[in-house]
Design an enzyme around this catalytic site. Structure first.
Site, PDB file in Angstrom:
ATOM      1  N   ASP A  67       0.829  -1.209   0.000  1.00 53.64           N
ATOM      2  CA  ASP A  67       0.000   0.000   0.000  1.00 53.64           C
ATOM      3  C   ASP A  67       0.863   1.258   0.000  1.00 53.64           C
ATOM      4  O   ASP A  67       2.088   1.183   0.111  1.00 53.64           O
ATOM      5  CB  ASP A  67      -0.976  -0.015   1.191  1.00 53.64           C
ATOM      6  CG  ASP A  67      -0.302  -0.378   2.514  1.00 53.64           C
ATOM      7  OD1 ASP A  67       0.939  -0.441   2.565  1.00 53.64           O
ATOM      8  OD2 ASP A  67      -1.019  -0.578   3.500  1.00 53.64           O
ATOM      9  N   ASP A 136      -8.054  -2.080  14.030  1.00 51.22           N
ATOM     10  CA  ASP A 136      -9.448  -2.226  13.592  1.00 51.22           C
ATOM     11  C   ASP A 136      -9.627  -3.409  12.634  1.00 51.22           C
ATOM     12  O   ASP A 136     -10.668  -3.557  12.009  1.00 51.22           O
ATOM     13  CB  ASP A 136      -9.964  -0.922  12.947  1.00 51.22           C
ATOM     14  CG  ASP A 136      -9.215  -0.562  11.662  1.00 51.22           C
ATOM     15  OD1 ASP A 136      -8.284  -1.301  11.260  1.00 51.22           O
ATOM     16  OD2 ASP A 136      -9.567   0.475  11.055  1.00 51.22           O
ATOM     17  N   HIS A 138      -7.779  -4.098   9.896  1.00 51.67           N
ATOM     18  CA  HIS A 138      -7.409  -3.939   8.486  1.00 51.67           C
ATOM     19  C   HIS A 138      -6.131  -4.690   8.159  1.00 51.67           C
ATOM     20  O   HIS A 138      -5.270  -4.884   9.022  1.00 51.67           O
ATOM     21  CB  HIS A 138      -7.326  -2.460   8.073  1.00 51.67           C
ATOM     22  CG  HIS A 138      -6.155  -1.684   8.600  1.00 51.67           C
ATOM     23  ND1 HIS A 138      -6.297  -0.570   9.402  1.00 51.67           N
ATOM     24  CD2 HIS A 138      -4.821  -1.820   8.425  1.00 51.67           C
ATOM     25  CE1 HIS A 138      -5.103  -0.075   9.683  1.00 51.67           C
ATOM     26  NE2 HIS A 138      -4.189  -0.814   9.107  1.00 51.67           N
ATOM     27  N   GLU A 143      -9.768  -1.129   5.052  1.00 48.00           N
ATOM     28  CA  GLU A 143     -10.459  -0.780   6.281  1.00 48.00           C
ATOM     29  C   GLU A 143     -11.781  -1.551   6.404  1.00 48.00           C
ATOM     30  O   GLU A 143     -12.246  -2.143   5.417  1.00 48.00           O
ATOM     31  CB  GLU A 143     -10.737   0.732   6.289  1.00 48.00           C
ATOM     32  CG  GLU A 143      -9.473   1.589   6.320  1.00 48.00           C
ATOM     33  CD  GLU A 143      -8.800   1.638   7.697  1.00 48.00           C
ATOM     34  OE1 GLU A 143      -8.872   0.652   8.454  1.00 48.00           O
ATOM     35  OE2 GLU A 143      -8.186   2.686   8.002  1.00 48.00           O
TER      36      GLU A 143
HETATM   37  C1  GLP Z   1      -0.583   0.360   8.568  1.00 45.74           C
HETATM   38  C2  GLP Z   1      -0.218  -0.477   7.349  1.00 45.74           C
HETATM   39  C3  GLP Z   1      -0.544  -1.934   7.540  1.00 45.74           C
HETATM   40  C4  GLP Z   1      -0.026  -2.410   8.875  1.00 45.74           C
HETATM   41  C5  GLP Z   1      -0.687  -1.605   9.994  1.00 45.74           C
HETATM   42  C6  GLP Z   1      -0.243  -2.053  11.367  1.00 45.74           C
HETATM   43  O1  GLP Z   1      -1.876   0.803   8.566  1.00 45.74           O
HETATM   44  N1  GLP Z   1      -0.856  -0.013   6.160  1.00 45.74           N
HETATM   45  O2  GLP Z   1       0.046  -2.701   6.490  1.00 45.74           O
HETATM   46  O3  GLP Z   1      -0.295  -3.765   9.049  1.00 45.74           O
HETATM   47  O4  GLP Z   1      -0.330  -0.255   9.811  1.00 45.74           O
HETATM   48  O5  GLP Z   1       0.940  -1.402  11.712  1.00 45.74           O
HETATM   49  P1  GLP Z   1       1.858  -1.787  12.913  1.00 45.74           P
HETATM   50  O6  GLP Z   1       2.577  -3.020  12.492  1.00 45.74           O
HETATM   51  O7  GLP Z   1       2.790  -0.630  13.051  1.00 45.74           O
HETATM   52  O8  GLP Z   1       1.005  -1.992  14.096  1.00 45.74           O
END
Ligand code: GLP
Length: 261
Positions: A67, A136, A138, A143
């Site tokens: 992404d 949440d 995702h 989302e």
């Molecule tokens: C972002 C990314 C996701 C990731 C999420 C969780 O939103 N787009 O790919 O999984 O954060 O991040 P973290 O690993 O820092 O908790």
């Protein structure tokens, strides 16, 4: 779905790195799926160490990112393309142009999204996709409410994700872009092996819905229940709400040595 509960960040990183090392030895020109966020950072460090020790090479491999934020300046340190360059791509021996991400600066985002799915297809699909999970539920930036069959496209972040990700923007929510390009759930589900890492208490509810809840667009990661080869690596805190935790631990403890991830 294989659920593995491990003692902490380093053990999770080592398990995921083992999976990638095994893949690269079997298929040096493998196509990897790279994720941002804090969860995969220890994995990237482990991969760099194994590369430096001569155990693995990415010279023939390719990689696609999950992404990207829309509208960040090309040189912004939090632009995901720059994050991936910093955390892994520039630290190992990927060939020039071997790592691609969705183009969040494209004038036509719909066309860029379609082109991205096409590029993944042209590369033969993703062999191993690294994933994190949002609080949440995702994955990538799909989302709650995302179509379970979605392709790469523009999404709008939830206020929860804007709050969660503000830590990367000096704690200032106003600096977090509201729009993103993300591989769709349908795109992600085409990867041949999904490896999701989740750490900490803040992920426990999302992990509960992903692993043991009903499959629903309300908890997008629950789509993993339909994947024929998904590995979920958790620390104790992220596994806190799993009913079958004792069973997952038992399965892993009795896993035959010949059975890879
Ligand atoms: C972002 C990314 C996701 C990731 C999420 C969780 O939103 N787009 O790919 O999984 O954060 O991040 P973290 O690993 O820092 O908790």
């Amino acid at each position: 779905m294989e659920v593995v509960i491990l003692p902490g960040r380093e053990a999770i990183a080592a398990a995921a790195a083992d999976g990638i090392e095994h893949l690269l030895k079997r298929k040096p020109d493998a196509v990897l799926g790279l994720a941002t966020g804090s969860s995969p950072l220890a994995l990237y460090n482990a991969l760099v160490e194994r590369y430096q020790a001569g155990r693995i090479s990415f010279a023939q491999a390719r990689a696609f990112m999950l992404d990207e934020y829309v509208g960040l300046p090309l040189d912004h340190p939090e632009r995901y393309r720059n994050v991936i360059e910093r955390e892994i791509a520039s630290r190992v021996d990927f060939a020039a142009g071997a790592v691609q991400g969705p183009d969040g600066a494209a004038p036509d985002l719909a066309a860029a999204s379609q082109a991205y799915d096409e590029a993944i297809r042209q590369a033969g699909g993703i062999d191993l996709q690294i994933l994190g999970i949002g609080s949440d539920g995702h994955i990538a930036f799909n989302e709650p409410g995302s179509s379970l069959a979605s392709r790469t496209r523009v999404k709008t972040l939830t206020p929860q994700t804007v709050t969660d990700n503000a830590r990367f923007f000096g704690g200032d929510e106003a600096k977090v872009p509201h729009h993103v390009l993300t591989q769709g759930l349908g795109t992600i589900m085409e990867a041949r092996h999904l490896v999701l890492m989740a750490l900490g208490r803040s992920k426990a509810e999302a992990v509960h819905h992903m692993v043991e809840g009903g499959v629903s667009a309300m908890w997008p990661a629950s789509i993993l229940q339909f994947h024929p080869h998904a590995t979920v690596l958790l620390d104790d805190a992220a596994a806190l709400r799993l009913q079958l935790a004792p069973y997952y631990r038992h399965v892993y403890a009795s896993k035959p040595a010949w059975q890879n991830m």
